[in-house]
Design a protein around this motif. Structure first.
Motif, PDB file in Angstrom:
ATOM      1  N   THR A 135      11.951 -16.388   8.829  1.00  0.00           N
ATOM      2  CA  THR A 135      13.279 -15.766   8.893  1.00  0.00           C
ATOM      3  C   THR A 135      13.682 -15.187   7.535  1.00  0.00           C
ATOM      4  O   THR A 135      14.253 -14.099   7.465  1.00  0.00           O
ATOM      5  N   LYS A 136      13.344 -15.876   6.459  1.00  0.00           N
ATOM      6  CA  LYS A 136      13.613 -15.332   5.126  1.00  0.00           C
ATOM      7  C   LYS A 136      12.800 -14.066   4.900  1.00  0.00           C
ATOM      8  O   LYS A 136      13.278 -13.094   4.305  1.00  0.00           O
ATOM      9  N   GLY A 137      11.557 -14.092   5.381  1.00  0.00           N
ATOM     10  CA  GLY A 137      10.693 -12.926   5.230  1.00  0.00           C
ATOM     11  C   GLY A 137      11.215 -11.729   6.000  1.00  0.00           C
ATOM     12  O   GLY A 137      11.135 -10.585   5.523  1.00  0.00           O
ATOM     13  N   LEU A 138      11.755 -11.966   7.200  1.00  0.00           N
ATOM     14  CA  LEU A 138      12.310 -10.876   7.987  1.00  0.00           C
ATOM     15  C   LEU A 138      13.530 -10.258   7.294  1.00  0.00           C
ATOM     16  O   LEU A 138      13.714  -9.032   7.302  1.00  0.00           O
ATOM     17  N   ARG A 139      14.368 -11.109   6.676  1.00  0.00           N
ATOM     18  CA  ARG A 139      15.508 -10.586   5.914  1.00  0.00           C
ATOM     19  C   ARG A 139      15.024  -9.727   4.747  1.00  0.00           C
ATOM     20  O   ARG A 139      15.530  -8.613   4.511  1.00  0.00           O
ATOM     21  N   ARG A 140      14.043 -10.236   4.032  1.00  0.00           N
ATOM     22  CA  ARG A 140      13.514  -9.517   2.872  1.00  0.00           C
ATOM     23  C   ARG A 140      12.850  -8.207   3.297  1.00  0.00           C
ATOM     24  O   ARG A 140      13.027  -7.178   2.646  1.00  0.00           O
ATOM     25  N   ALA A 141      12.100  -8.250   4.384  1.00  0.00           N
ATOM     26  CA  ALA A 141      11.443  -7.044   4.890  1.00  0.00           C
ATOM     27  C   ALA A 141      12.471  -6.007   5.328  1.00  0.00           C
ATOM     28  O   ALA A 141      12.291  -4.801   5.113  1.00  0.00           O
ATOM     29  N   SER A 142      13.556  -6.474   5.925  1.00  0.00           N
ATOM     30  CA  SER A 142      14.628  -5.572   6.353  1.00  0.00           C
ATOM     31  C   SER A 142      15.227  -4.844   5.162  1.00  0.00           C
ATOM     32  O   SER A 142      15.434  -3.621   5.199  1.00  0.00           O
ATOM     33  N   VAL A 143      15.519  -5.591   4.121  1.00  0.00           N
ATOM     34  CA  VAL A 143      16.097  -4.997   2.910  1.00  0.00           C
ATOM     35  C   VAL A 143      15.136  -3.971   2.314  1.00  0.00           C
ATOM     36  O   VAL A 143      15.544  -2.866   1.918  1.00  0.00           O
ATOM     37  N   SER A 144      13.865  -4.318   2.280  1.00  0.00           N
ATOM     38  CA  SER A 144      12.860  -3.418   1.711  1.00  0.00           C
ATOM     39  C   SER A 144      12.796  -2.102   2.477  1.00  0.00           C
ATOM     40  O   SER A 144      12.713  -1.026   1.887  1.00  0.00           O
ATOM     41  N   ILE A 145      12.860  -2.172   3.796  1.00  0.00           N
ATOM     42  CA  ILE A 145      12.802  -0.963   4.619  1.00  0.00           C
ATOM     43  C   ILE A 145      14.033  -0.098   4.383  1.00  0.00           C
ATOM     44  O   ILE A 145      13.943   1.134   4.236  1.00  0.00           O
ATOM     45  N   VAL A 146      15.214  -0.704   4.321  1.00  0.00           N
ATOM     46  CA  VAL A 146      16.451   0.035   4.087  1.00  0.00           C
ATOM     47  C   VAL A 146      16.406   0.728   2.733  1.00  0.00           C
ATOM     48  O   VAL A 146      16.765   1.907   2.597  1.00  0.00           O
ATOM     49  N   VAL A 147      15.953   0.010   1.701  1.00  0.00           N
ATOM     50  CA  VAL A 147      15.864   0.577   0.355  1.00  0.00           C
ATOM     51  C   VAL A 147      14.903   1.770   0.327  1.00  0.00           C
ATOM     52  O   VAL A 147      15.211   2.825  -0.236  1.00  0.00           O
ATOM     53  N   LYS A 148      13.753   1.614   0.946  1.00  0.00           N
ATOM     54  CA  LYS A 148      12.768   2.697   0.970  1.00  0.00           C
ATOM     55  C   LYS A 148      13.301   3.928   1.685  1.00  0.00           C
ATOM     56  O   LYS A 148      13.061   5.065   1.256  1.00  0.00           O
ATOM     57  N   ARG A 149      14.023   3.718   2.766  1.00  0.00           N
ATOM     58  CA  ARG A 149      14.579   4.850   3.502  1.00  0.00           C
ATOM     59  C   ARG A 149      15.693   5.542   2.725  1.00  0.00           C
ATOM     60  O   ARG A 149      15.826   6.763   2.768  1.00  0.00           O
ATOM     61  N   ASN A 150      16.487   4.779   2.022  1.00  0.00           N
ATOM     62  CA  ASN A 150      17.559   5.371   1.232  1.00  0.00           C
ATOM     63  C   ASN A 150      17.016   6.198   0.068  1.00  0.00           C
ATOM     64  O   ASN A 150      17.648   7.163  -0.370  1.00  0.00           O
ATOM     65  N   ARG A 151      15.831   5.793  -0.410  1.00  0.00           N
ATOM     66  CA  ARG A 151      15.213   6.556  -1.497  1.00  0.00           C
ATOM     67  C   ARG A 151      14.628   7.867  -0.993  1.00  0.00           C
ATOM     68  O   ARG A 151      14.289   8.749  -1.770  1.00  0.00           O
ATOM     69  N   GLY A 152      14.488   7.916   0.341  1.00  0.00           N
ATOM     70  CA  GLY A 152      14.044   9.162   0.954  1.00  0.00           C
ATOM     71  C   GLY A 152      12.585   9.325   1.111  1.00  0.00           C
ATOM     72  O   GLY A 152      12.104  10.406   1.386  1.00  0.00           O
TER      73      GLY A 152
END
Length: 354
Positions: free
Chosen positions: A337-354
């Motif tokens: 569950t911690k990994g899923l939270r971390r993975a979610s944040v990583s995906i959002v950050v990558k998408r925001n960077r474009g």
């Protein structure tokens, strides 16, 4: 020695799902009806369904072939063990092994495949049936319009609804999905082979009945699909209520509540209910914990890769919007569950960077 025994033998092993059965039909069509690929000329074709799980047992029961074609099966340790068993027992007869697949685990271990077994790998970032179609077209072999439509139907299903293989009617897409559900529910090799033969048949309107029943393939598929959908919807509705939001992902722990084939369909129904990417955890009857990830915009595969980099999962399979992975033995629920939270944040950050 009879004439039939002097023919080359082509052994085809493919996954149970729609991509696997359609891929097998393409090879069966090109060999039986066109006598062009993988062997130029007449050949005996033997077909068997198998997933990565159980491949080792399946390999031990296969007859030796001159040409072996493996379709849509991710390369795992169990597949490796099965290949070793088969190659050791049939080394004197095997002329070539062709491996068509799109799973990340197969690409990552491609050198191992080639070095240990001399396998010719056909890999692509697309459904296996599209890889096969492109290979056949490059060799001057065109599929029948009907079979080509089912290839496109698979591409739509595995592309998250996008017509990545070319335009195809919704009715073909629905029938393709129904076939996949029927095969996953029945898990009957004879039924699977009958579907392969029907898909490959150049006579488009010839009615084909399933073994042991008077049902035609189309009628049986649609009825089985309806029954499967009703069952899965009931379970999905209950599980959706217990989902936990972890970043962009809705996490569902289905252990003890779902052990049958069809976990991907279950995740898809939950995804439709919660309207977010879904991570569905279930436990197989052999005790292996599997995570199914479902999304609509490519998050599933991204999440699977993030979790793999975190050392939480292995043996990745699936596609952009439907991915599967096996939990490592040391992965606890808390770490996941911690990994899923971390993975979610990583995906959002990558998408925001474009």
């Amino acid at each position: 020695m009879g004439k039939e025994s002097r023919l080359k033998k082509v052994v085809v092993v493919a996954d149970w799902d729609a991509d696997g059965v359609v891929s097998a039909a393409e090879i069966y069509y090109s060999q039986k009806y066109r006598e062009a690929f993988p062997h130029k000329g007449r050949a005996v074709v033997e077909m068997e369904p198998s997933g990565p799980r159980g491949f080792q047992d399946k390999a031990g029961s296969l007859s030796c072939g001159d040409i072996v074609v493996i379709l849509d099966i991710p390369y795992t340790d169990e597949v490796k063990a099965g290949l070793k068993t088969y190659v050791d027992g049939c080394r004197e007869r095997i002329e070539s092994i062709l491996y068509f697949d799109h799973h990340d685990s197969t690409l990552k271990r491609s050198r191992e495949l080639e070095a240990e077994f001399g396998i010719l790998l056909f890999y692509g970032v697309m459904p296996t049936s599209l890889i096969v179609r492109n290979t056949l077209e490059a060799a001057g072999i065109r599929l029948t319009p009907r079979l080509d439509n089912f290839v496109k139907g698979v591409a739509v299903l595995e592309g998250g609804g996008k017509a990545v293989g070319g335009f195809v009617s919704k009715s073909i897409v629905n029938l393709t999905a129904s076939i996949s559900k029927t095969l996953n529910r029945r898990r009957d090799p004879d039924v699977w082979r009958r579907y392969v033969e029907w898909l490959a048949n150049p006579l488009p309107f010839e009615p084909t009945k399933l073994p042991g029943s008077g049902e035609t393939i189309v009628d049986a598929s649609l009825e089985e699909s309806r029954e499967a959908d009703e069952e899965v919807k009931r379970v999905a509705t209950d599980l959706a209520m217990s989902s936990v939001k972890l970043g962009i992902v809705s996490f569902v722990d289905a252990r003890g509540k779902w052990k049958r084939p069809g976990a991907s369909a279950l995740a898809s129904f939950i995804h439709k209910i919660v309207k977010t990417p879904v991570a569905l955890l279930f436990e197989r009857d052999d005790g292996v914990r599997v995570l199914v990830l479902r999304s609509s915009a490519g998050e599933a595969k991204m999440l699977a890769k993030e979790l793999e980099e975190l050392g939480l999962v292995e043996d990745l399979g699936g596609h952009e919007n439907v991915a599967t992975a096996r939990l490592r033995e040391d992965t606890t629920l808390e770490r996941l569950t911690k990994g899923l939270r971390r993975a979610s944040v990583s995906i959002v950050v990558k998408r925001n960077r474009g």
